[in-house]
Structures are given as structure tokens and as C-alpha cells.
Design a protein around this motif. Structure first.
Motif, short mmCIF file in Angstrom:
data_model
loop_
_atom_site.label_atom_id
_atom_site.label_comp_id
_atom_site.label_asym_id
_atom_site.label_seq_id
_atom_site.Cartn_x
_atom_site.Cartn_y
_atom_site.Cartn_z
N UNK A 1 0.83 -1.21 0.00
CA UNK A 1 0.00 0.00 0.00
C UNK A 1 0.86 1.26 0.00
N UNK A 2 1.94 1.23 0.78
CA UNK A 2 2.83 2.40 0.87
C UNK A 2 3.43 2.72 -0.50
N UNK A 3 3.90 1.70 -1.21
CA UNK A 3 4.53 1.91 -2.51
C UNK A 3 3.51 2.34 -3.56
N UNK A 4 2.33 1.72 -3.57
CA UNK A 4 1.35 2.02 -4.60
C UNK A 4 0.74 3.41 -4.42
N UNK A 5 0.65 3.88 -3.17
CA UNK A 5 0.04 5.19 -2.92
C UNK A 5 1.05 6.33 -2.94
N UNK A 6 2.35 5.98 -2.86
CA UNK A 6 3.38 7.03 -2.82
C UNK A 6 3.32 7.93 -4.05
N UNK A 7 3.11 7.33 -5.22
CA UNK A 7 3.02 8.12 -6.44
C UNK A 7 1.84 9.07 -6.43
N UNK A 8 0.78 8.67 -5.71
CA UNK A 8 -0.40 9.51 -5.64
C UNK A 8 -0.15 10.83 -4.93
N UNK A 9 0.82 10.86 -4.00
CA UNK A 9 1.13 12.10 -3.28
C UNK A 9 1.61 13.17 -4.25
N UNK A 10 2.51 12.81 -5.16
CA UNK A 10 3.06 13.78 -6.10
C UNK A 10 1.99 14.33 -7.03
N UNK A 11 1.10 13.42 -7.50
CA UNK A 11 0.03 13.84 -8.40
C UNK A 11 -0.94 14.78 -7.69
N UNK A 12 -1.41 14.38 -6.51
CA UNK A 12 -2.40 15.17 -5.78
C UNK A 12 -1.80 16.48 -5.27
N UNK A 13 -0.53 16.46 -4.87
CA UNK A 13 0.10 17.69 -4.39
C UNK A 13 0.25 18.69 -5.54
#
Length: 260
Positions: A51-63
Motif C-alpha cells: 500500500x505504501x509503494x502504490x500510494x506514494x506516487x499519488x502524493x506527487x500527483x495530488x500535491x
């Protein structure tokens, strides 16, 4: 772990559903791992880092889109990370056999799945109720709101560390209730930003106790990363309510089977 194409496909399917609906991967992936006869402790520990790895990319997109309220993320983390560490310490300190710990995790996982399924089904009604009471006292008092946010973080930290479930569906629903006037994209982005450090800390903690299978993690990521991309591309083109209700029923049945 030996290579199993079934695990790669499982990662692909879960990643696709997460990208399509936004439903948390943990609530789907952990029961699947148990179906593949992965021990509950290993399933939870591996799924947390997944979960940590799959959601990490989402931080950059959402930020980049401005969809993260870092203040709310900070208050949540203030409660969840210490709660995760305490839960890990308790799991490590329990002087009991691994079968007992696995049984406790399976029971906790079952209840977490039941609560998650209910949260998914009644999400829209909870949102309307929360928005209706948006002017209530605890919504307008910053200090009270912050304390409640920390409290939710504590609850999520313990639940996610024990079962790997809760950071997604349960986290988003509770944020909807506390912050009804915050736009949905910001609630989702904030939940993702909070989920990454929580699942990373909990996952590393489980790994230190031997509850991690690197080969299993690699196979899941091999399928989930392209799955999330494909699901995200089709998001909004498939009836969201139908998919969410179908997933909720599936999670409810899986939770009921684990408990009873």
C-alpha cells in the motif's frame, strides 16, 4: 516465494479496481492473500508495504493539483503513527504462539472488512448528513476539530497496523464527517498523503518482526502498478455506484467468513 502468475493477476485486478473506484487496496488485497494460503501475519505485513509503494506516487500527483491539506494530514499522522508504533510493540511483546496471533489478526481483519463494507455502502448518506450539520459546534471550533482528527488518527493507526485495512475507505469516510465543506478531491488527496507514512511505518515494523515476503511484494507490485494506471484511465466511464456496491458486498461476505 516462488513465482505465481495468480498473484500478479491479483495485483493487476486490485490495482485496476483501486484506480477505477478509489476503494482502498488493503481491504481487497489482504483477503485475496489469505485465499492463497498466505499466513495472516505475512499477508498484513506485506500488504502494508504494498500500500505504501502504490500510494506514494499519488502524493506527487495530488500535491501538484493542490489536493492535499497538509495541516489535516499532520494532525492525522500525529495520532496514527504513535498508535501504529504502540500496536507494533504490543504485537511484538505478546508472549504467545504464532497461531494465536494469526487468529487474532483474522478476527480483527473480519471486523475491519465488515465496517469497511458498511462505510462504502452508506458513504453518500454519511456525506449528506455531515454537510447538513456542517455548522455544528465541533465543526466550527478548530481546537475540538483538531483533537477529533488526532483521535481518528489513533483509531486508524491501530486498525491499519493490525489488519492493513482502514486507511482508505474508513479514513475517507471519517474525514468526510469531520470536514464536510472540504472538496472531495482534497479529502481523497489528504487521505492518500496520510496513508503513505502510516503504512510505511507499520509495514517496516512488521518487516522487522519477519512478517514480510519480498518475493510476494514484488509479484503484487508487478501487477498492481499497470493495473492502477489502466483503472485511472477508465475512471468515470463505468458506473461508480454499481462497482462500489458490488465491492462492498464482496468485502462483507469475506469479513463474515473470517469471523464466523
Amino acid at each position: 516465494m516462488d513465482f505465481q502468475i495468480g498473484l500478479v493477476i491479483a495485483g493487476l485486478v486490485v490495482g485496476f479496481i483501486v484506480g477505477l473506484t478509489g476503494v482502498g487496496g488493503g481491504s481487497l488485497m489482504t483477503p485475496i492473500l489469505l485465499y492463497f494460503n498466505i499466513p495472516p501475519t505475512t499477508a498484513v505485513g506485506t500488504d502494508l508495504l504494498y500500500a505504501a509503494f502504490t500510494k506514494a506516487g499519488g502524493i506527487f500527483v495530488h500535491n501538484k493539483k493542490g489536493n492535499i491539506n497538509w495541516k489535516i494530514t499532520g494532525w492525522l499522522t500525529l495520532g496514527s503513527v504513535p498508535a501504529a508504533l504502540v500496536t507494533l510493540w504490543i504485537l511484538h511483546s505478546i508472549k504467545t504462539d504464532i497461531e494465536t496471533i494469526n487468529r487474532v489478526i483474522k478476527q480483527s481483519l473480519g471486523w475491519a472488512l465488515l465496517f469497511t463494507s458498511v462505510a462504502i455502502i452508506f458513504k453518500q448518506k454519511l456525506m449528506k448528513f455531515s454537510q447538513k450539520h456542517a455548522g455544528d459546534k465541533f465543526h466550527s471550533e478548530s481546537h475540538t476539530q483538531n483533537m477529533l482528527t488526532i483521535g481518528i488518527g489513533i483509531l486508524l493507526g491501530a486498525t491499519v497496523t493490525l489488519t492493513s485495512i482502514g486507511a482508505g475507505a474508513l479514513g475517507t469516510v471519517t474525514l468526510f464527517f469531520l470536514y464536510p465543506l472540504l472538496p472531495t478531491p482534497k479529502l481523497v488527496g489528504t487521505e492518500i498523503a496520510h496513508a503513505v507514512p502510516l503504512t510505511l511505518v507499520a509495514g517496516i515494523g512488521h518487516a522487522s518482526m519477519g512478517n514480510l515476503d519480498i518475493g510476494l511484494l514484488g509479484q503484487l507490485l508487478m501487477g498492481s502498478l499497470p493495473g492502477i494506471y489502466m483503472g485511472s484511465m477508465l475512471s468515470g466511464k463505468v458506473p461508480d455506484q454499481f462497482l462500489r456496491n458490488a465491492i462492498a458486498v464482496m468485502l462483507f461476505m469475506a469479513g463474515y467468513k473470517l469471523i464466523f
